[in-house]
Write an enzyme that holds these catalytic residues in place. Structure first.
Site, PDB file in Angstrom:
ATOM      1  N   GLN A  86      33.744  44.891  42.935  1.00 32.50           N
ATOM      2  CA  GLN A  86      34.899  45.784  42.762  1.00 32.50           C
ATOM      3  C   GLN A  86      34.398  47.221  42.766  1.00 32.50           C
ATOM      4  O   GLN A  86      33.571  47.611  41.954  1.00 32.50           O
ATOM      5  CB  GLN A  86      35.628  45.497  41.454  1.00 32.50           C
ATOM      6  CG  GLN A  86      36.908  46.311  41.342  1.00 32.50           C
ATOM      7  CD  GLN A  86      37.622  46.096  40.029  1.00 32.50           C
ATOM      8  OE1 GLN A  86      37.080  46.378  38.958  1.00 32.50           O
ATOM      9  NE2 GLN A  86      38.845  45.608  40.081  1.00 32.50           N
TER      10      GLN A  86
ATOM     11  N   TYR B 286      43.339  53.966  36.965  1.00 37.34           N
ATOM     12  CA  TYR B 286      42.081  54.575  37.375  1.00 37.34           C
ATOM     13  C   TYR B 286      42.445  55.682  38.386  1.00 37.34           C
ATOM     14  O   TYR B 286      43.620  55.927  38.639  1.00 37.34           O
ATOM     15  CB  TYR B 286      41.168  53.510  38.001  1.00 37.34           C
ATOM     16  CG  TYR B 286      40.432  52.647  36.984  1.00 37.34           C
ATOM     17  CD1 TYR B 286      41.032  52.237  35.798  1.00 37.34           C
ATOM     18  CD2 TYR B 286      39.115  52.241  37.201  1.00 37.34           C
ATOM     19  CE1 TYR B 286      40.360  51.463  34.872  1.00 37.34           C
ATOM     20  CE2 TYR B 286      38.424  51.461  36.278  1.00 37.34           C
ATOM     21  CZ  TYR B 286      39.057  51.069  35.117  1.00 37.34           C
ATOM     22  OH  TYR B 286      38.376  50.307  34.199  1.00 37.34           O
TER      23      TYR B 286
ATOM     24  N   ARG C 241      40.088  35.372  32.146  1.00 33.84           N
ATOM     25  CA  ARG C 241      39.755  34.816  30.830  1.00 33.84           C
ATOM     26  C   ARG C 241      39.542  33.310  30.836  1.00 33.84           C
ATOM     27  O   ARG C 241      38.688  32.804  30.093  1.00 33.84           O
ATOM     28  CB  ARG C 241      40.870  35.194  29.838  1.00 33.84           C
ATOM     29  CG  ARG C 241      40.862  36.664  29.476  1.00 33.84           C
ATOM     30  CD  ARG C 241      42.170  37.078  28.846  1.00 33.84           C
ATOM     31  NE  ARG C 241      43.276  36.956  29.790  1.00 33.84           N
ATOM     32  CZ  ARG C 241      44.543  37.153  29.499  1.00 33.84           C
ATOM     33  NH1 ARG C 241      44.877  37.454  28.271  1.00 33.84           N
ATOM     34  NH2 ARG C 241      45.480  37.045  30.423  1.00 33.84           N
TER      35      ARG C 241
END
Ligand SMILES: Cc1cc2nc3c(=O)[nH]c(=O)nc-3n(C[C@H](O)[C@H](O)[C@H](O)COP(=O)(O)O)c2cc1C
Ligand code: SF4
Length: 405
Positions: free
Chosen positions: A106, A176, A352
């Site tokens: 990423q 971001y 998760r």
């Protein structure tokens, strides 16, 4: 629900193509910043972290997060794409390849989410603002700096190609830098980078074009986009669907992964489930910790967890677009994966569930388990400061060894 007798629904455990790549199945380990990268370099602990889901069956793991510039690091422990990082990244990629998995990285610029204090350089965002987490002022990026950052992305893509990555995931979400331009709340500019969606999206689209141009054709390029920042006045449908359509029309991307939430203003919207406010306050410096104790509920509200919580918005994108889509957010059950395939999504990305149980995919495939055991306490979110992990099973911090240079 998914109709198991419908043979046109893809088998999630069978190989599938993503642009120039063939993945051995449709499971991708989502980007989960690992935080065992002192000096912004790869360590053996980072490699070990990814080996677990890779050995547990994912077709592609995603290394997060690779900053394109020093001020674009979330903090000084975040990998920064520069020549010194390449030997460690190459070892990382080679190790995953030896295990039969593909590797995505990423790539991004944290913008206003960056910790200017720890980075030792001012943070840059669409507009000047106060960072609510570290109390520092984020500066408005200048047009000259925008050009430099676009070039940084291209350089980062070249370094990723040199290290042998298979795929680049461009981070366009969570407020971001590129996402702060998309957001009407955080983009208050008076120039041609604000106003219409086309203007707010131009920075992201120019970055995507530059990355696609710099990366060899053998690499896939994808983007992680926000469906809804979860912030009043922020980026949300129907604009997010329109943005996805612009990216499809540009034709540079092999797939879109869909997320939501804001690391700046609404982090739990990204995850759903409990808000680990106490744990978060403990890692903040004074006086931010005090402020957080007083106003933490406002900054970090919790949301009831629901399986596949972005599905309604993602289905709107699916209906509007033809390009491959990666479904993400709250996938714990095999039935959800099958439903995602029936809905027409091409891949699933899981965070998760595989952080808690790295071999969940294998167990789903061999029929020994159909449901993950993540309890959505979100305490792993805070563990990024001490080595990302499921803290329910692994309460102790991970100590990073010497960086691989
Ligand atoms: C510890 C942790 C770190 C994360 N770091 C990143 C990151 O660096 N970049 C990113 O885009 N998302 C990050 N995420 C968000 C995940 O990619 C994913 O969007 C989110 O966990 C929801 O998916 P899930 O329900 O499968 O966990 C992180 C998640 C966790 C739990
Ligand atoms: S700490 Fe473990 S159980 Fe809690 S949300 Fe994270 S992975 Fe799931």
């Amino acid at each position: 629900m998914a109709d198991a007798t419908n043979t046109s629904i893809p088998d999630p455990f069978a190989p599938a193509t993503l642009g120039p790549l063939t993945l051995k199945n449709r499971f991708i380990k989502a980007a989960t910043f690992e935080g065992v990268t002192p000096q912004g370099l790869v360590t053996q602990e980072l490699i070990d972290y990814h080996l677990r889901p890779v050995r547990g069956g994912v077709a592609m793991t995603t290394l997060a997060y690779l900053a394109v510039a020093p001020e674009g690091r979330t903090d000084d422990g975040c990998i920064w794409l520069r020549p010194a990082a390449v030997p460690g990244l190459k070892k990382f990629v080679d190790t995953m390849h030896d295990e039969g998995a593909l590797v995505a990285g990423q790539i991004g610029h944290a913008g206003p989410v960056a910790n200017a204090k720890k980075n030792g350089v001012p943070s840059l965002g669409a507009s000047k603002m106060l960072n609510p987490i570290n109390g520092k002022i984020t500066r408005a990026i200048t047009p000259t700096q925008i050009d430099r950052v676009i070039n940084d992305y291209a350089n980062g893509a070249r370094l990723m190609a040199e290290a042998g990555f298979d795929s680049i995931e461009i981070h366009l979400a969570h407020n971001y830098l590129l996402s702060s331009f998309l957001s009407p709340k955080f983009n208050k500019r008076k120039d041609e980078w604000n106003g219409s969606l086309e203007n707010r999206a131009r920075f992201a689209r120019e970055v995507i074009a530059a990355v696609r141009d710099a990366a060899p054709a053998s690499m896939a390029v994808t983007a992680k986009i926000s469906l809804n920042d979860g912030v009043p006045g922020g980026f949300r449908p129907p604009e997010s669907t329109e943005f996805a359509r612009l990216l499809q029309d540009d034709g540079h991307l092999n797939a879109l992964e869909m997320t939501g939430g804001s690391s700046l203003a609404n982090p739990i919207y990204l995850f759903k489930g409990d808000a680990p406010r106490e744990e978060f306050a403990k890692v903040l410096p004074f006086p931010m910790a005090l402020g957080f104790k007083l106003f933490g509920k406002k900054f970090m509200p919790s949301y009831p967890f629901e399986e596949a919580y972005f599905r309604p918005m993602a289905l709107d994108v699916r209906a509007a677009l033809d390009m491959p889509l990666i479904f993400l957010g709250g996938i714990n059950n095999l039935a959800t994966v099958q439903q995602a395939m029936a809905d027409g999504f091409d891949f699933v990305a899981m965070g998760r569930a595989v952080l808690r149980e790295p071999d969940l995919i294998k167990r789903m495939q061999d029929g020994t388990q159909t449901e993950g055991n993540c309890i959505h306490c979100n305490k792993c979110m805070v563990s990024i400061y001490s080595g990302s992990r499921c803290v329910v099973d692994n309460p102790n911090p991970i100590v990073a060894s010497a960086p691989i240079a």
